[in-house]
Scaffold this active site. Structure first.
Site, short mmCIF file in Angstrom:
data_model
loop_
_atom_site.label_atom_id
_atom_site.label_comp_id
_atom_site.label_asym_id
_atom_site.label_seq_id
_atom_site.Cartn_x
_atom_site.Cartn_y
_atom_site.Cartn_z
N ILE A 99 15.55 -44.19 -27.57
CA ILE A 99 16.91 -44.42 -27.54
C ILE A 99 18.33 -45.49 -27.62
CG2 ILE A 99 17.16 -41.87 -29.08
CD1 ILE A 99 19.14 -41.39 -26.98
N GLY A 102 19.58 -49.92 -21.00
CA GLY A 102 20.44 -50.66 -20.37
C GLY A 102 19.31 -51.44 -19.55
N GLY A 103 20.37 -51.81 -18.57
CA GLY A 103 19.81 -52.78 -17.69
C GLY A 103 18.68 -52.43 -16.19
N SER A 104 19.23 -50.67 -16.48
CA SER A 104 18.26 -50.24 -15.34
C SER A 104 16.75 -49.36 -15.45
CB SER A 104 19.12 -49.38 -14.47
OG SER A 104 19.97 -49.09 -15.50
N VAL A 107 16.26 -44.89 -22.33
CA VAL A 107 17.14 -43.93 -22.16
C VAL A 107 16.27 -43.30 -23.63
CG1 VAL A 107 18.92 -42.61 -23.14
CG2 VAL A 107 19.37 -44.47 -21.88
N ASP A 226 32.18 -48.81 -13.98
CA ASP A 226 31.80 -50.00 -15.46
C ASP A 226 32.15 -49.55 -16.90
OD1 ASP A 226 30.02 -52.19 -16.54
OD2 ASP A 226 28.54 -50.88 -15.91
N1 LIG Z 1 23.52 -38.51 -23.47
C1 LIG Z 1 23.36 -40.02 -24.37
N2 LIG Z 1 23.16 -39.28 -25.27
C2 LIG Z 1 22.43 -40.52 -26.74
N3 LIG Z 1 22.49 -41.72 -26.06
C3 LIG Z 1 22.36 -42.21 -24.95
C4 LIG Z 1 23.02 -40.95 -23.79
N4 LIG Z 1 22.90 -41.45 -23.44
C5 LIG Z 1 22.46 -42.72 -23.05
N5 LIG Z 1 22.51 -42.60 -24.18
C6 LIG Z 1 21.99 -44.05 -24.95
O1 LIG Z 1 21.59 -45.08 -24.26
C7 LIG Z 1 21.67 -46.11 -24.29
C8 LIG Z 1 21.85 -47.28 -23.64
O2 LIG Z 1 22.17 -45.94 -22.07
P1 LIG Z 1 22.36 -47.14 -20.39
O3 LIG Z 1 22.97 -46.50 -19.85
O4 LIG Z 1 20.90 -46.92 -20.29
O5 LIG Z 1 22.73 -48.46 -20.28
P2 LIG Z 1 23.79 -49.54 -20.59
O6 LIG Z 1 24.77 -48.84 -20.33
O7 LIG Z 1 23.59 -50.02 -22.33
O8 LIG Z 1 22.98 -50.22 -19.76
P3 LIG Z 1 23.61 -50.95 -18.59
O9 LIG Z 1 22.64 -48.93 -17.97
O10 LIG Z 1 23.47 -51.61 -18.24
O11 LIG Z 1 25.00 -50.55 -18.61
C9 LIG Z 1 23.86 -46.14 -25.19
O12 LIG Z 1 24.23 -46.91 -25.31
C10 LIG Z 1 23.29 -45.41 -26.29
O13 LIG Z 1 23.07 -45.64 -27.11
#
Ligand SMILES: Nc1ncnc2c1ncn2[C@@H]1O[C@H](COP(=O)(O)OP(=O)(O)OP(=O)(O)O)[C@@H](O)[C@H]1O
Length: 412
Positions: A99, A102-104, A107, A226
């Protein structure tokens, strides 16, 4: 438990060998032969039972009772648990349903055997991933707030560089997808998704409360570091929940700043990140202020706009906070509101002014001038009047603008 079984098995094996040795050394009288045989058989049966317990992981009723009690306590206390890899693989249909990314890492969406919906973050990268995994665990494992995404648990496989964090699933995804206009022209012209004004204001309050809790109500101060729309998730009622503590820092209550290397997301980073004087909870306040202005405008605060034909295009740097600042001082603040909201007509001018003023207070250059998140909550809820913010030099605008002009002159 398994260690105890192993010790038990080793001791029994040792006794068994000792009996055999004694029998050889002392010779076998009839009585000794009989006793030895009984002992050897009972030790041998105990040994077999122990091996069976060890391999089949059989637990006693008392152990079972304790385990149940413990998992129930963890559940009601909201403490994170250790998931088995097989459990997560089954829940996510073998990590098929991605779904986000992200950078790391990636998900995935999943459903646990008890029917609860989860989001599983698979953290890749060895060094950065390791740091991010532990940061996240340490920061939010024990804190609980309605506006923080709940960490349900984790999964760590020894010898494997992949780590998993398990969160409650938040239905409406991240704020950025409900806020910013898409580049796609058709979507822009059509009735695209756009968060209504009352919901935007509520999200501003939700995130402010989460940050006030992290900064002021926990035993150690927790700096998120962040804050950006991608890390604000919206539930079915569009209430905001803060997530992603991968680069967070803990700070003692008596400390006023901590030194750390620059990380976070450009456009949301406070100037002190670059001055080397250390960062503090006020660095979160700055990023939060940037998000407030984006909630008002429905567009990214900083962007590079390409103008002209493909081959001879020029780059122009757009800094929304600077425009907001000018318009507010000219008394024309409604001109900076997302035009989609204006078309709908559900914007409340008094609330726009409040968000803009608080946003501009939060992005002041000097950290000590910025309000605390507790004060921000009071201002948003109308308990404290919002005064006119002082002028800012918009340091970040200047530095990013310089970068863009350097790139432009390099390309021409
Ligand atoms: N608990 C959750 N429920 C629903 N969707 C989620 C959840 N956690 C993350 N996501 C989805 O996954 C995406 C990527 O999340 P993630 O935290 O890995 O990346 P990011 O914040 O976009 O990047 P970075 O970690 O590099 O700052 C989010 O933007 C969101 O759409």
């Amino acid at each position: 438990m398994k260690i105890v079984h192993t010790i038990y098995a080793v001791v029994i094996l040792f006794l068994l060998l000792l009996m055999i040795l004694l029998r050889i050394l002392l010779g076998a009288s009839k009585a000794f032969f009989l006793i030895a045989n009984i002992e050897v058989s009972s030790i041998f049966s105990a040994f077999i039972i122990s091996i069976l317990q060890f391999t089949l992981n059989i637990i006693t009723p008392r152990e079972q009772e304790l385990q149940l009690e413990y998992s129930y306590l963890r559940h009601i206390a909201g403490l994170p648990k250790n998931f088995r890899y097989e459990e997560l693989s089954a829940a996510t249909n073998n990590f098929q349903n991605q779904i986000g990314r992200g950078g790391s890492g990636s998900v995935f969406r999943g459903v646990l055997s008890d029917g609860s919906q989860i989001a599983v973050k698979r953290i890749e990268g060895e060094v950065r991933g390791e740091r991010e995994f532990w940061n996240e665990l340490v920061a939010i494992a024990t804190v609980q707030h309605f506006n923080l995404v709940r960490l349900l648990g984790c999964c760590l496989i020894p010898g494997d560089h992949l780590r998993y964090l398990v969160y409650e699933f938040i239905e409406n995804g991240s704020l950025d997808s409900w806020l910013f206009k898409k580049n796609n022209r058709e979507e822009q012209e059509g009735d695209e998704v756009c968060l209504a004004w009352p919901l935007r204001y509520q999200v501003a309050v939700d995130v402010a409360k989460a940050l006030a809790y992290l900064h002021h109500d926990c035993r150690l101060k927790i700096l998120h570091l962040d804050i950006k729309p991608e890390n604000i998730l919206l539930d079915t009622d569009f209430r905001g929940h803060l997530t992603d503590f991968g680069i967070s820092r803990l700070m003692k209550r008596e400390e006023t700043s901590v030194l750390t290397t620059v990380r976070g997301t450009r456009g949301y980073l406070a100037p002190e990140w670059f001055f080397g004087d250390g960062i503090s909870e006020k660095s979160d306040v700055y990023s939060y202020g940037m998000v407030l202005l984006e909630l008002v405008g429905g567009q990214r605060n900083m962007k590079v706009i390409h103008e002209g034909e493909e081959n001879i295009s020029t780059m122009r740097f757009f800094c929304f906070p600077r425009i907001v600042n000018e318009k507010m001082r000219e008394g024309k603040v409604m001109e900076v509101v997302d035009e989609r909201l204006v078309r709908r007509g559900d914007v409340v001018e008094k609330e726009v002014k409040a968000l803009v003023c608080i946003g501009l207070w939060c992005i002041q250059e000097r950290p000590e001038v910025r309000p605390s998140m507790e004060l921000v909550v009071d201002m948003l809820e109308g308990h404290v009047d919002v005064s006119m913010p002082p002028e800012t030099r918009m340091f970040m605008d200047g530095s990013i603008r310089e970068e863009v002009s350097a790139i432009t002159s390099f390309n021409s």
